[in-house]
Design a protein around this motif. Structure first.
Motif, mmCIF file in Angstrom:
data_model
loop_
_atom_site.group_PDB
_atom_site.id
_atom_site.type_symbol
_atom_site.label_atom_id
_atom_site.label_comp_id
_atom_site.label_asym_id
_atom_site.label_seq_id
_atom_site.Cartn_x
_atom_site.Cartn_y
_atom_site.Cartn_z
ATOM 1 N N ASP A 110 43.202 47.274 42.446
ATOM 2 C CA ASP A 110 43.629 45.811 41.677
ATOM 3 C C ASP A 110 43.318 46.361 39.579
ATOM 4 O O ASP A 110 42.740 46.589 39.141
ATOM 5 C CB ASP A 110 43.692 44.722 40.987
ATOM 6 C CG ASP A 110 44.159 43.534 40.069
ATOM 7 O OD1 ASP A 110 44.466 43.669 39.419
ATOM 8 O OD2 ASP A 110 43.725 42.467 40.731
ATOM 9 N N PRO A 111 44.425 47.437 38.984
ATOM 10 C CA PRO A 111 44.818 47.620 37.996
ATOM 11 C C PRO A 111 44.409 46.804 37.050
ATOM 12 O O PRO A 111 43.880 47.153 35.553
ATOM 13 C CB PRO A 111 46.160 47.972 38.089
ATOM 14 C CG PRO A 111 47.111 47.626 38.872
ATOM 15 C CD PRO A 111 45.933 47.374 40.172
ATOM 16 N N VAL A 112 45.065 45.626 36.964
ATOM 17 C CA VAL A 112 44.455 44.839 35.780
ATOM 18 C C VAL A 112 43.025 44.156 35.667
ATOM 19 O O VAL A 112 42.484 44.227 35.038
ATOM 20 C CB VAL A 112 45.710 43.278 36.250
ATOM 21 C CG1 VAL A 112 45.557 42.542 35.105
ATOM 22 C CG2 VAL A 112 47.131 43.682 36.416
ATOM 23 N N LEU A 113 42.677 44.184 37.076
ATOM 24 C CA LEU A 113 41.110 43.770 36.718
ATOM 25 C C LEU A 113 39.881 45.059 36.933
ATOM 26 O O LEU A 113 38.884 45.053 37.288
ATOM 27 C CB LEU A 113 40.499 42.626 37.938
ATOM 28 C CG LEU A 113 41.524 41.823 37.937
ATOM 29 C CD1 LEU A 113 40.769 40.739 39.781
ATOM 30 C CD2 LEU A 113 41.081 40.523 36.004
ATOM 31 N N ARG A 114 40.585 45.358 37.042
ATOM 32 C CA ARG A 114 39.573 47.478 37.285
ATOM 33 C C ARG A 114 39.397 47.176 38.315
ATOM 34 O O ARG A 114 37.854 47.773 38.147
ATOM 35 C CB ARG A 114 39.214 47.838 36.107
ATOM 36 C CG ARG A 114 40.090 48.063 34.783
ATOM 37 C CD ARG A 114 39.455 48.243 33.384
ATOM 38 N NE ARG A 114 39.609 48.285 32.342
ATOM 39 C CZ ARG A 114 39.558 48.550 30.685
ATOM 40 N NH1 ARG A 114 38.653 48.947 31.179
ATOM 41 N NH2 ARG A 114 40.932 49.238 30.104
ATOM 42 N N ILE A 115 39.346 46.992 39.574
ATOM 43 C CA ILE A 115 38.883 46.838 41.027
ATOM 44 C C ILE A 115 39.373 48.129 41.912
ATOM 45 O O ILE A 115 40.648 48.044 41.618
ATOM 46 C CB ILE A 115 39.225 45.705 41.609
ATOM 47 C CG1 ILE A 115 38.409 44.367 40.857
ATOM 48 C CG2 ILE A 115 38.653 45.480 43.422
ATOM 49 C CD1 ILE A 115 38.744 43.175 41.455
ATOM 50 N N ASP A 116 38.477 49.152 41.976
ATOM 51 C CA ASP A 116 38.757 49.929 42.832
ATOM 52 C C ASP A 116 37.467 50.113 43.894
ATOM 53 O O ASP A 116 36.705 50.888 44.059
ATOM 54 C CB ASP A 116 38.290 51.467 42.102
ATOM 55 C CG ASP A 116 39.369 52.213 42.834
ATOM 56 O OD1 ASP A 116 39.316 52.734 43.992
ATOM 57 O OD2 ASP A 116 39.102 53.613 42.256
ATOM 58 N N ASN A 117 37.967 49.288 45.043
ATOM 59 C CA ASN A 117 36.778 49.403 45.762
ATOM 60 C C ASN A 117 36.958 49.512 47.177
ATOM 61 O O ASN A 117 37.834 48.940 48.442
ATOM 62 C CB ASN A 117 36.694 48.426 46.259
ATOM 63 C CG ASN A 117 35.478 46.964 45.037
ATOM 64 O OD1 ASN A 117 35.588 48.117 44.015
ATOM 65 N ND2 ASN A 117 36.055 46.109 44.732
ATOM 66 N N ALA A 118 36.723 50.551 48.297
ATOM 67 C CA ALA A 118 36.832 51.423 49.028
ATOM 68 C C ALA A 118 36.101 50.662 50.216
ATOM 69 O O ALA A 118 34.962 51.249 49.751
ATOM 70 C CB ALA A 118 36.745 52.533 49.279
ATOM 71 N N TYR A 119 35.944 49.941 51.611
ATOM 72 C CA TYR A 119 35.596 48.910 51.758
ATOM 73 C C TYR A 119 35.237 49.761 52.888
ATOM 74 O O TYR A 119 36.307 49.685 54.124
ATOM 75 C CB TYR A 119 35.719 47.849 52.079
ATOM 76 C CG TYR A 119 35.314 46.588 51.015
ATOM 77 C CD1 TYR A 119 34.306 45.942 50.515
ATOM 78 C CD2 TYR A 119 36.346 46.483 50.814
ATOM 79 C CE1 TYR A 119 34.453 45.440 49.151
ATOM 80 C CE2 TYR A 119 36.755 45.624 48.991
ATOM 81 C CZ TYR A 119 35.416 45.155 48.526
ATOM 82 O OH TYR A 119 35.611 45.015 47.993
ATOM 83 N N SER A 120 33.471 50.741 53.249
ATOM 84 C CA SER A 120 32.907 51.302 54.304
ATOM 85 C C SER A 120 32.096 50.522 55.687
ATOM 86 O O SER A 120 31.471 50.562 55.057
ATOM 87 C CB SER A 120 32.977 52.472 54.118
ATOM 88 O OG SER A 120 32.269 52.826 55.691
ATOM 89 N N TYR A 121 32.954 50.406 56.700
ATOM 90 C CA TYR A 121 31.722 50.049 57.748
ATOM 91 C C TYR A 121 30.842 50.609 58.233
ATOM 92 O O TYR A 121 30.707 50.693 59.587
ATOM 93 C CB TYR A 121 32.221 49.015 58.811
ATOM 94 C CG TYR A 121 32.659 47.621 58.021
ATOM 95 C CD1 TYR A 121 32.130 46.439 58.744
ATOM 96 C CD2 TYR A 121 34.315 47.164 57.764
ATOM 97 C CE1 TYR A 121 32.351 45.163 57.894
ATOM 98 C CE2 TYR A 121 34.770 46.256 57.002
ATOM 99 C CZ TYR A 121 33.124 45.317 57.339
ATOM 100 O OH TYR A 121 33.804 43.674 56.497
ATOM 101 N N GLY A 122 31.120 52.310 57.880
ATOM 102 C CA GLY A 122 30.606 53.452 59.201
ATOM 103 C C GLY A 122 29.354 53.587 57.906
ATOM 104 O O GLY A 122 29.652 55.089 58.148
#
Length: 395
Positions: A59-71
């Motif tokens: 989300d460029p507006v909220l500056r969210i850059d989350n890559a969720y890894s279950y490994g």
């Protein structure tokens, strides 16, 4: 009375804490937010040899850059390999920016592709809330199961939770292969020793045909399943994947060495045949080779027995390699020497010869690698049986 009031206050506090945790508030994504499935190709290490998947919320507006890894796992955890063997290896979800991960996987020569998902704003929000809830400290650790509950399969679960009945998802429907055949497709050419080791450890449950959803335990299959999926919108069914971005294409990974299990075990069979012929020709009575060979076979058998009976791994049970990897060879092989033999040893050889005959029904499991192993064992059983008449019987 005072005690009752304290108890009431404590119960209310526990209730409020639990309720607050259960209804944790997360950021509200902007209309510019996007959600993607990012797939990384296989690596060189055993734990990375089948690829990896993450869900990326940007989300460029909220500056969210989350890559969720279950490994995510750690070698620093106590008794890592023991827990892995017993089936108690804890994995967890981790969250990191995607950019540094792209650099890392490029450096490892692992392909990278992104599939931007065609989700509505409420679906993106629901998926984001689901992932953030999973990332809470009390939720992030889970018991990893390679075939049934891993870093790829959990992403499909997350997607279904977010989309509900609006998602038309059938899994991977292009082929019907067993779990073992899927493993062979990745490991047999890239890492033949790892393939042999996994085939050796896995029992008959791994030969069951994977269902379309089970086949998505492999990240590549999950990516194809996402491509085939559809979502219901006001205008009808539309593809789940809106666009695809190929960030990096890896060079092919094929094992080029000559020391493959097939070559090594055939060389061992030929060497064993030569030594045995020389011993018979020269009438040499020596069981050193047998003690080394059958000690290794017996130890391998005990390992398979432990995986079968003493672990939580469902897929290591009913392992018929235990027929040729007969555990009792360790320590029974040390009961024979050129100066003594037990009266029951000839019956042991007959019984083991029968086990080897039965083991030939399991050859395909190992892509025929076990043929030179069985041949080597047959040669030495023949030598020991022919040598028994020359040994004094143990009193």
């Amino acid at each position: 009375m005072r005690i009752s009031i304290f108890r009431l206050v404590a119960l209310v506090a526990i209730f409020l804490i639990t309720k607050t945790s259960a209804n944790a508030q997360f950021a509200t994504l902007s209309p510019e937010a996007k959600v993607s499935l990012v797939t990384f190709g296989p690596g060189d290490e055993l734990y990375s040899g089948f690829g990896h998947s993450v869900l990326w919320v940007y989300d460029p507006v909220l500056r969210i850059d989350n890559a969720y890894s279950y490994g995510t796992f750690s070698f620093d955890q106590g008794n890592f390999y023991i827990n892995f063997m017993r089936g108690y290896l804890p994995y967890s979800i981790s969250v990191h920016p995607l950019g540094p991960q792209l650099d890392y996987y490029r450096a490892e020569n692992r392909s990278i592709s992104e599939q931007v998902l065609n989700l509505s704003i409420p679906q993106k929000q629901k998926l984001y809330n689901y992932l953030e809830t999973n990332y809470l400290p009390q939720n992030r650790v889970y018991s990893y199961k390679f075939f049934y509950d891993n870093c790829a399969s959990r992403l499909a679960v997350a997607l279904k939770e977010a989309c509900g009945d609006s998602l038309v998802y059938k899994g991977y429907t292009h082929e019907k292969l067993s779990f073992r055949q899927w493993i062979d497709r990745y490991a047999f050419k890239q890492n033949p020793w790892a393939d042999f080791g996994m085939d050796l450890a896995l029992g008959t449950p791994a030969d069951e045909i994977a269902t379309p959803e089970q086949a998505t335990f492999l990240p590549d299959n999950l990516a194809i399943a996402f491509t085939d999926a559809r979502v219901k919108t006001a205008s009808g069914l539309t593809p789940l994947v809106k666009s695809t971005n190929e960030y990096f294409k890896a060079e092919p990974r094929n094992y080029t060495g000559i020391f493959t299990p097939m070559n090594v075990f055939w060389a061992l069979a030929v060497l064993t045949l030569g030594i045995t012929y020389w011993q018979i020709k020269k009438e040499k009575l020596n069981f050193l080779l047998d003690k080394i060979l059958f000690s290794i076979v017996g130890l391998a058998g005990w390992l398979l027995a432990l995986l079968w009976f003493a672990t939580e791994h469902h897929d290591t049970k009913w392992n018929y390699d235990i027929l040729w990897a007969f555990p009792l060879w360790m320590p029974l092989i040390f009961q024979i020497s050129k100066k003594k033999k037990p009266s029951w040893f000839s019956f042991l050889l007959i019984f083991y010869g029968f086990l080897l005959l039965c083991a030939t029904g399991n050859l395909l499991k190992h892509n025929y690698v076990v043929i030179p192993i069985i041949l080597t064992l047959v040669i030495r059983v023949y030598y020991m049986n022919n040598s028994l008449s020359k040994i004094p019987q143990k009193g």
